[in-house]
Design a protein around this motif. Structure first.
Motif, mmCIF file in Angstrom:
data_model
loop_
_atom_site.group_PDB
_atom_site.id
_atom_site.type_symbol
_atom_site.label_atom_id
_atom_site.label_comp_id
_atom_site.label_asym_id
_atom_site.label_seq_id
_atom_site.Cartn_x
_atom_site.Cartn_y
_atom_site.Cartn_z
ATOM 1 N N TYR A 33 -35.007 -7.718 -41.350
ATOM 2 C CA TYR A 33 -34.725 -7.994 -39.946
ATOM 3 C C TYR A 33 -34.276 -9.416 -39.651
ATOM 4 C CZ TYR A 33 -36.829 -3.476 -38.868
ATOM 5 O OH TYR A 33 -37.100 -2.127 -38.786
ATOM 6 N N ILE A 34 -34.456 -10.349 -40.594
ATOM 7 C CA ILE A 34 -34.077 -11.739 -40.305
ATOM 8 C C ILE A 34 -32.931 -12.191 -41.201
ATOM 9 C CG2 ILE A 34 -34.864 -14.111 -40.043
ATOM 10 C CD1 ILE A 34 -37.692 -13.118 -39.673
ATOM 11 N N ILE A 35 -33.149 -12.219 -42.496
ATOM 12 C CA ILE A 35 -32.111 -12.689 -43.407
ATOM 13 C C ILE A 35 -32.116 -11.817 -44.655
ATOM 14 C CG2 ILE A 35 -33.605 -14.424 -44.500
ATOM 15 C CD1 ILE A 35 -31.104 -16.247 -44.642
ATOM 16 N N LYS A 36 -30.937 -11.370 -45.044
ATOM 17 C CA LYS A 36 -30.803 -10.452 -46.165
ATOM 18 C C LYS A 36 -30.027 -11.111 -47.293
ATOM 19 C CE LYS A 36 -29.060 -5.831 -47.279
ATOM 20 N NZ LYS A 36 -28.386 -4.613 -46.724
ATOM 21 N N GLN A 37 -30.522 -10.968 -48.512
ATOM 22 C CA GLN A 37 -29.791 -11.477 -49.664
ATOM 23 C C GLN A 37 -28.676 -10.499 -50.003
ATOM 24 O OE1 GLN A 37 -32.204 -12.649 -52.971
ATOM 25 N NE2 GLN A 37 -30.499 -13.572 -54.081
ATOM 26 N N VAL A 38 -27.447 -10.996 -50.062
ATOM 27 C CA VAL A 38 -26.282 -10.130 -50.302
ATOM 28 C C VAL A 38 -25.578 -10.461 -51.615
ATOM 29 C CG1 VAL A 38 -25.918 -9.652 -47.856
ATOM 30 C CG2 VAL A 38 -24.828 -11.662 -48.892
ATOM 31 N N GLY A 39 -26.069 -11.453 -52.314
ATOM 32 C CA GLY A 39 -25.509 -11.838 -53.603
ATOM 33 C C GLY A 39 -26.502 -12.723 -54.329
ATOM 34 N N LEU A 40 -26.145 -13.162 -55.534
ATOM 35 C CA LEU A 40 -27.073 -13.977 -56.307
ATOM 36 C C LEU A 40 -27.483 -15.239 -55.559
ATOM 37 C CD1 LEU A 40 -25.572 -13.659 -59.914
ATOM 38 C CD2 LEU A 40 -27.591 -12.511 -58.967
ATOM 39 N N ASN A 41 -26.544 -15.843 -54.871
ATOM 40 C CA ASN A 41 -26.825 -17.061 -54.103
ATOM 41 C C ASN A 41 -26.287 -16.955 -52.682
ATOM 42 O OD1 ASN A 41 -28.049 -18.828 -56.231
ATOM 43 N ND2 ASN A 41 -26.072 -18.439 -57.221
ATOM 44 N N GLU A 42 -26.223 -15.740 -52.173
ATOM 45 C CA GLU A 42 -25.660 -15.523 -50.845
ATOM 46 C C GLU A 42 -26.677 -14.834 -49.950
ATOM 47 O OE1 GLU A 42 -21.380 -14.127 -50.729
ATOM 48 O OE2 GLU A 42 -21.921 -13.616 -52.806
ATOM 49 N N PHE A 43 -26.770 -15.334 -48.717
ATOM 50 C CA PHE A 43 -27.678 -14.751 -47.731
ATOM 51 C C PHE A 43 -26.929 -14.571 -46.423
ATOM 52 C CE2 PHE A 43 -30.315 -16.801 -50.842
ATOM 53 C CZ PHE A 43 -31.429 -15.980 -50.963
ATOM 54 N N SER A 44 -27.316 -13.568 -45.679
ATOM 55 C CA SER A 44 -26.661 -13.285 -44.408
ATOM 56 C C SER A 44 -27.717 -12.969 -43.356
ATOM 57 C CB SER A 44 -25.712 -12.091 -44.552
ATOM 58 O OG SER A 44 -25.152 -11.746 -43.303
ATOM 59 N N LYS A 52 -30.948 -22.096 -36.216
ATOM 60 C CA LYS A 52 -31.963 -21.575 -37.124
ATOM 61 C C LYS A 52 -32.881 -20.599 -36.393
ATOM 62 C CE LYS A 52 -32.863 -25.565 -40.163
ATOM 63 N NZ LYS A 52 -33.962 -26.485 -40.565
ATOM 64 N N PRO A 53 -33.271 -19.507 -37.034
ATOM 65 C CA PRO A 53 -34.289 -18.662 -36.407
ATOM 66 C C PRO A 53 -35.621 -19.401 -36.339
ATOM 67 C CG PRO A 53 -33.780 -17.890 -38.626
ATOM 68 C CD PRO A 53 -32.825 -18.994 -38.325
ATOM 69 N N ASN A 54 -36.322 -19.240 -35.227
ATOM 70 C CA ASN A 54 -37.667 -19.812 -35.158
ATOM 71 C C ASN A 54 -38.685 -18.691 -35.125
ATOM 72 O OD1 ASN A 54 -37.151 -19.014 -32.550
ATOM 73 N ND2 ASN A 54 -37.658 -20.942 -31.598
ATOM 74 N N VAL A 55 -39.742 -18.875 -35.904
ATOM 75 C CA VAL A 55 -40.718 -17.820 -36.162
ATOM 76 C C VAL A 55 -42.116 -18.368 -35.944
ATOM 77 C CG1 VAL A 55 -41.483 -16.062 -37.791
ATOM 78 C CG2 VAL A 55 -39.164 -16.995 -37.985
ATOM 79 N N LEU A 56 -42.947 -17.597 -35.256
ATOM 80 C CA LEU A 56 -44.337 -17.972 -35.018
ATOM 81 C C LEU A 56 -45.258 -17.020 -35.773
ATOM 82 C CD1 LEU A 56 -46.582 -19.541 -33.498
ATOM 83 C CD2 LEU A 56 -46.380 -17.824 -31.675
ATOM 84 N N ASP A 57 -46.210 -17.591 -36.512
ATOM 85 C CA ASP A 57 -47.268 -16.802 -37.131
ATOM 86 C C ASP A 57 -48.484 -16.847 -36.207
ATOM 87 O OD1 ASP A 57 -49.091 -15.482 -38.670
ATOM 88 O OD2 ASP A 57 -48.889 -16.759 -40.427
ATOM 89 N N GLY A 73 -35.843 -21.558 -44.750
ATOM 90 C CA GLY A 73 -34.883 -22.272 -43.918
ATOM 91 C C GLY A 73 -35.049 -22.046 -42.431
ATOM 92 N N PHE A 74 -36.178 -21.491 -42.005
ATOM 93 C CA PHE A 74 -36.408 -21.240 -40.595
ATOM 94 C C PHE A 74 -37.199 -22.390 -39.969
ATOM 95 C CE2 PHE A 74 -37.036 -16.551 -42.042
ATOM 96 C CZ PHE A 74 -35.714 -16.484 -42.440
ATOM 97 N N ASP A 75 -37.171 -22.468 -38.641
ATOM 98 C CA ASP A 75 -38.104 -23.322 -37.909
ATOM 99 C C ASP A 75 -39.396 -22.524 -37.758
ATOM 100 O OD1 ASP A 75 -36.541 -25.577 -37.537
ATOM 101 O OD2 ASP A 75 -35.594 -24.782 -35.737
ATOM 102 N N SER A 76 -40.433 -22.949 -38.457
ATOM 103 C CA SER A 76 -41.652 -22.136 -38.508
ATOM 104 C C SER A 76 -42.802 -22.831 -37.792
ATOM 105 C CB SER A 76 -42.028 -21.825 -39.951
ATOM 106 O OG SER A 76 -42.258 -22.997 -40.698
ATOM 107 N N TYR A 77 -43.618 -22.001 -37.152
ATOM 108 C CA TYR A 77 -44.753 -22.470 -36.361
ATOM 109 C C TYR A 77 -45.956 -21.565 -36.633
ATOM 110 C CZ TYR A 77 -41.254 -25.033 -33.613
ATOM 111 O OH TYR A 77 -40.237 -25.868 -33.209
ATOM 112 N N GLY A 78 -47.162 -22.092 -36.366
ATOM 113 C CA GLY A 78 -48.356 -21.286 -36.533
ATOM 114 C C GLY A 78 -49.450 -21.717 -35.583
#
Length: 233
Positions: A33-44, A52-57, A73-78
């Motif tokens: 739902y957030i970031i998918k690996q589409v290759g050896l060194n590729e993300f989408s 940047k997506p920001n995520v709260l735990d 690589g997200f802005d993360s909070y908790g």
């Protein structure tokens, strides 16, 4: 109502909940739902965002998912109730170079979080809402909806009564008597109770019941895993 802060501080002082590897369902939620690996060194990114997506735990414990999201690589909070857990979470966050860690990983009540309306793109919560009284869970759920942006996504899980000692539809609460998490609340969920908790604020995208059985002993336990989307106003 007693939020069991003293008991949780004691539990973390005993290192009952020192978990370091991100939960596999949180990893799955992230990759789907957030970031998918589409290759050896590729993300989408799965859906377009302005930055940047920001995520709260919600109920972050010692910060394993906060640090995981930061390394992604997200802005993360908790946020967590336990001062003892937050001390460790901040130390861990500093070790992985989370900026302004004391403003991002905070001690507080998940019924009254300090962030503004529609702050976060995503939220996660593992093993939290079934460890508090149901009325507190309802308040905290509504608060989580408040801090999520419109159509924001929320992963959470709940323990099911489908285990060796209860029945599939058991939905009661118990005080933990074992040394692990002693004195805290264990709240069991069934489908009806989940619906009561989520229906006003979220649509259910996924609802899976995962059962783990020890073949040698015959004991088993189950957890509901949900992916929710905040309802549009």
């Amino acid at each position: 109502m007693d939020n069991k802060m003293r008991e949780w501080d004691s539990s973390y002082l005993n290192r009952d909940n020192f978990l370091f590897y991100p939960h596999e369902e949180v990893i799955r939620f992230t990759s789907k739902y957030i970031i998918k690996q589409v290759g050896l060194n590729e993300f989408s990114f799965v859906r377009p965002l302005s930055g940047k997506p920001n995520v709260l735990d919600v109920g972050c414990g010692i910060g394993r998912h906060v640090s995981y999201f930061h390394t992604m690589g997200f802005d993360s909070y908790g946020i967590d109730l336990s001062n003892e857990a937050i001390k460790v979470a901040r130390e861990w966050g500093s070790n992985v170079n989370i900026p302004e860690v004391e403003n991002r990983i905070i001690q507080g009540d998940i019924q009254n979080m300090p962030w503004g309306d529609e702050t976060f793109d995503y939220a996660v919560s593992h093993g939290v809402f079934d460890s508090i009284y149901f009325i507190i869970a309802k308040n905290a759920f509504k608060e989580t909806a408040r801090i999520l942006k419109e159509s924001g996504l929320f992963y959470c899980d709940f323990i099911s009564g489908d285990d060796s000692n209860h029945a599939r539809e058991f939905w009661g609460e118990e005080v933990v008597e074992t040394q692990h998490e002693k004195g805290t609340i264990q709240m069991y969920y069934n489908y009806s109770k989940i619906q009561e908790l989520v229906q006003n604020d979220f649509d259910i995208l996924e609802l899976n019941l995962i059962r783990r059985e020890n073949i040698l002993s015959g004991s088993f336990h189950s957890r509901y895993h949900l992916v929710l989307r905040k309802k549009d106003k």
